[in-house]
Design a protein around this motif. Sequence first.
Motif, PDB file in Angstrom:
ATOM      1  N   GLN B  49       0.829  -1.219   0.000  1.00  0.00           N
ATOM      2  CA  GLN B  49       0.000   0.000   0.000  1.00  0.00           C
ATOM      3  C   GLN B  49       0.856   1.259   0.000  1.00  0.00           C
ATOM      4  O   GLN B  49       0.468   2.286  -0.534  1.00  0.00           O
ATOM      5  CB  GLN B  49      -0.926   0.017   1.225  1.00  0.00           C
ATOM      6  CG  GLN B  49      -1.990  -1.070   1.200  1.00  0.00           C
ATOM      7  CD  GLN B  49      -2.895  -1.022   2.417  1.00  0.00           C
ATOM      8  OE1 GLN B  49      -3.083   0.022   3.014  1.00  0.00           O
ATOM      9  NE2 GLN B  49      -3.474  -2.162   2.769  1.00  0.00           N
ATOM     10  N   LEU B  50       2.042   1.176   0.599  1.00  0.00           N
ATOM     11  CA  LEU B  50       2.878   2.366   0.764  1.00  0.00           C
ATOM     12  C   LEU B  50       3.900   2.548  -0.350  1.00  0.00           C
ATOM     13  O   LEU B  50       4.682   3.505  -0.325  1.00  0.00           O
ATOM     14  CB  LEU B  50       3.604   2.290   2.113  1.00  0.00           C
ATOM     15  CG  LEU B  50       2.717   2.267   3.361  1.00  0.00           C
ATOM     16  CD1 LEU B  50       3.562   2.125   4.619  1.00  0.00           C
ATOM     17  CD2 LEU B  50       1.875   3.538   3.446  1.00  0.00           C
ATOM     18  N   THR B  51       3.919   1.653  -1.316  1.00  0.00           N
ATOM     19  CA  THR B  51       4.940   1.756  -2.361  1.00  0.00           C
ATOM     20  C   THR B  51       4.737   3.022  -3.193  1.00  0.00           C
ATOM     21  O   THR B  51       3.617   3.506  -3.372  1.00  0.00           O
ATOM     22  CB  THR B  51       4.900   0.535  -3.314  1.00  0.00           C
ATOM     23  OG1 THR B  51       3.572   0.376  -3.800  1.00  0.00           O
ATOM     24  CG2 THR B  51       5.358  -0.717  -2.606  1.00  0.00           C
ATOM     25  N   LYS B  52       5.857   3.564  -3.689  1.00  0.00           N
ATOM     26  CA  LYS B  52       5.755   4.764  -4.523  1.00  0.00           C
ATOM     27  C   LYS B  52       5.566   4.392  -5.981  1.00  0.00           C
ATOM     28  O   LYS B  52       5.802   3.246  -6.376  1.00  0.00           O
ATOM     29  CB  LYS B  52       6.986   5.646  -4.333  1.00  0.00           C
ATOM     30  CG  LYS B  52       8.329   5.020  -4.582  1.00  0.00           C
ATOM     31  CD  LYS B  52       9.409   6.059  -4.222  1.00  0.00           C
ATOM     32  CE  LYS B  52      10.769   5.419  -4.047  1.00  0.00           C
ATOM     33  NZ  LYS B  52      11.718   6.286  -3.353  1.00  0.00           N
ATOM     34  N   LEU B  79       3.301   5.189  11.285  1.00  0.00           N
ATOM     35  CA  LEU B  79       2.999   4.127  10.334  1.00  0.00           C
ATOM     36  C   LEU B  79       4.028   3.012  10.521  1.00  0.00           C
ATOM     37  O   LEU B  79       5.164   3.119  10.046  1.00  0.00           O
ATOM     38  CB  LEU B  79       3.041   4.654   8.887  1.00  0.00           C
ATOM     39  CG  LEU B  79       2.275   5.955   8.581  1.00  0.00           C
ATOM     40  CD1 LEU B  79       2.336   6.256   7.078  1.00  0.00           C
ATOM     41  CD2 LEU B  79       0.821   5.871   9.032  1.00  0.00           C
ATOM     42  N   TYR B  80       3.647   1.985  11.237  1.00  0.00           N
ATOM     43  CA  TYR B  80       4.570   0.884  11.511  1.00  0.00           C
ATOM     44  C   TYR B  80       4.577  -0.097  10.335  1.00  0.00           C
ATOM     45  O   TYR B  80       3.525  -0.583   9.915  1.00  0.00           O
ATOM     46  CB  TYR B  80       4.156   0.143  12.790  1.00  0.00           C
ATOM     47  CG  TYR B  80       4.306   0.995  14.026  1.00  0.00           C
ATOM     48  CD1 TYR B  80       5.538   1.128  14.653  1.00  0.00           C
ATOM     49  CD2 TYR B  80       3.210   1.684  14.556  1.00  0.00           C
ATOM     50  CE1 TYR B  80       5.684   1.918  15.788  1.00  0.00           C
ATOM     51  CE2 TYR B  80       3.341   2.477  15.684  1.00  0.00           C
ATOM     52  CZ  TYR B  80       4.578   2.591  16.297  1.00  0.00           C
ATOM     53  OH  TYR B  80       4.713   3.373  17.413  1.00  0.00           O
ATOM     54  N   VAL B  81       5.753  -0.359   9.803  1.00  0.00           N
ATOM     55  CA  VAL B  81       5.899  -1.261   8.670  1.00  0.00           C
ATOM     56  C   VAL B  81       6.763  -2.444   9.107  1.00  0.00           C
ATOM     57  O   VAL B  81       7.840  -2.260   9.688  1.00  0.00           O
ATOM     58  CB  VAL B  81       6.565  -0.549   7.473  1.00  0.00           C
ATOM     59  CG1 VAL B  81       6.785  -1.512   6.321  1.00  0.00           C
ATOM     60  CG2 VAL B  81       5.710   0.631   7.020  1.00  0.00           C
ATOM     61  N   GLU B  82       6.294  -3.645   8.833  1.00  0.00           N
ATOM     62  CA  GLU B  82       6.997  -4.835   9.297  1.00  0.00           C
ATOM     63  C   GLU B  82       8.150  -5.206   8.361  1.00  0.00           C
ATOM     64  O   GLU B  82       7.947  -5.416   7.157  1.00  0.00           O
ATOM     65  CB  GLU B  82       6.020  -6.006   9.412  1.00  0.00           C
ATOM     66  CG  GLU B  82       6.617  -7.167  10.175  1.00  0.00           C
ATOM     67  CD  GLU B  82       5.703  -8.370  10.093  1.00  0.00           C
ATOM     68  OE1 GLU B  82       5.021  -8.669  11.081  1.00  0.00           O
ATOM     69  OE2 GLU B  82       5.669  -9.017   9.021  1.00  0.00           O
ATOM     70  N   GLN B  83       9.356  -5.256   8.931  1.00  0.00           N
ATOM     71  CA  GLN B  83      10.565  -5.552   8.157  1.00  0.00           C
ATOM     72  C   GLN B  83      10.457  -6.883   7.398  1.00  0.00           C
ATOM     73  O   GLN B  83      10.768  -6.946   6.205  1.00  0.00           O
ATOM     74  CB  GLN B  83      11.778  -5.608   9.110  1.00  0.00           C
ATOM     75  CG  GLN B  83      13.095  -5.878   8.416  1.00  0.00           C
ATOM     76  CD  GLN B  83      13.564  -4.674   7.606  1.00  0.00           C
ATOM     77  OE1 GLN B  83      13.774  -3.594   8.151  1.00  0.00           O
ATOM     78  NE2 GLN B  83      13.700  -4.843   6.306  1.00  0.00           N
ATOM     79  N   GLY B  90      10.738  -8.661  -1.345  1.00  0.00           N
ATOM     80  CA  GLY B  90      11.827  -8.027  -2.076  1.00  0.00           C
ATOM     81  C   GLY B  90      11.757  -6.518  -2.056  1.00  0.00           C
ATOM     82  O   GLY B  90      12.246  -5.858  -2.973  1.00  0.00           O
ATOM     83  N   LEU B  91      11.146  -5.964  -1.023  1.00  0.00           N
ATOM     84  CA  LEU B  91      11.013  -4.508  -0.923  1.00  0.00           C
ATOM     85  C   LEU B  91      11.973  -3.969   0.136  1.00  0.00           C
ATOM     86  O   LEU B  91      12.318  -4.660   1.092  1.00  0.00           O
ATOM     87  CB  LEU B  91       9.575  -4.133  -0.528  1.00  0.00           C
ATOM     88  CG  LEU B  91       8.453  -4.470  -1.501  1.00  0.00           C
ATOM     89  CD1 LEU B  91       7.093  -4.190  -0.845  1.00  0.00           C
ATOM     90  CD2 LEU B  91       8.579  -3.675  -2.794  1.00  0.00           C
ATOM     91  N   THR B  92      12.391  -2.717  -0.077  1.00  0.00           N
ATOM     92  CA  THR B  92      13.153  -2.011   0.953  1.00  0.00           C
ATOM     93  C   THR B  92      12.451  -0.684   1.224  1.00  0.00           C
ATOM     94  O   THR B  92      11.510  -0.311   0.502  1.00  0.00           O
ATOM     95  CB  THR B  92      14.606  -1.711   0.513  1.00  0.00           C
ATOM     96  OG1 THR B  92      14.567  -0.723  -0.526  1.00  0.00           O
ATOM     97  CG2 THR B  92      15.293  -2.971   0.013  1.00  0.00           C
ATOM     98  N   LEU B  93      12.936   0.023   2.220  1.00  0.00           N
ATOM     99  CA  LEU B  93      12.358   1.322   2.576  1.00  0.00           C
ATOM    100  C   LEU B  93      12.362   2.268   1.377  1.00  0.00           C
ATOM    101  O   LEU B  93      11.477   3.114   1.219  1.00  0.00           O
ATOM    102  CB  LEU B  93      13.158   1.918   3.749  1.00  0.00           C
ATOM    103  CG  LEU B  93      12.535   3.066   4.534  1.00  0.00           C
ATOM    104  CD1 LEU B  93      11.129   2.731   5.017  1.00  0.00           C
ATOM    105  CD2 LEU B  93      13.434   3.441   5.703  1.00  0.00           C
TER     106      LEU B  93
END
Lengths: 130, 135
Positions: B49-52, B79-83, B90-93
């Motif tokens: 949901q938070l991807t750009k 907004l807590y995002v689970e590592q 395969g996502l990073t911050l």
Amino acid sequence: MKFGIVVSEGPYTHQASDSAYNFVKAALAKGHEVARVFFYHDGVNVGTRLSVPPQDDRQIQEQWTALAKEHDLDLVICIAAAQRRGLLDQNEADRQGKDANNIAEGFRISGLGQLIEMGIQCDRTITFGD
Amino acid sequence: MSEVKKFLYVNRKAPYGTIYAQESLEVVLIGAAFDQDVSMAFLDDGVFQLTKGQDTKEAGLKNFSPTFRALGDYEVTKLYVEQESLDERGLTLDDLQDIQYEDEDDDYAEKPSIIVVSRAGMADVMADQDVVLSF
């Protein structure tokens, strides 16, 4: 204890509304209070009075309507979710220029604020969903 | 209503494909008017949901992802995002939107809203809440 209940899946496709119904009945039987049941997402479809399930199946909407009558339950259908899915009371039908309403007895349409208020006022908020 | 409770909105589903993410955001925005202590959690496919760079034009769906950047104006700043959920996909911050809020207690300095936590850390976040609404 004072419970607030969220039903977030539609009837028959998902068991969520059945489980919520059974939970509410059991909680009331144990002397607990159920302050409100809030229907969201496809859960709003529980409140249509136009469903005609097979005779040998459970009548989900009628079960809720009867339970609400017996225990004076507050069954709230989210207006934003309801409008998307074609659930209208007479008020909304008039306001939106639609030619019918389909809300079952015992249910009322109101806003998402009722969900937040329920969370604030209840000891426990329990979601029945997917 | 003077009582302030800790509300956590848990987002577990991808932004499109089902309506959960969009209707979750609607609850968050309405709920902001109640002056509660609000956090959001993103785990499982919810991290998408938070991807750009979301572009829904071809799918004919409403792209509601810009709304996340406005959450600070509604005082939704955690907004807590689970590592592990990021890792598993395969996502990073860097793949997520840069979401910031103005800290009124710190001369309105812009600070990041996204807090990456481990799975165990997410359990602690959840245990700390009064009301958890799951989408």
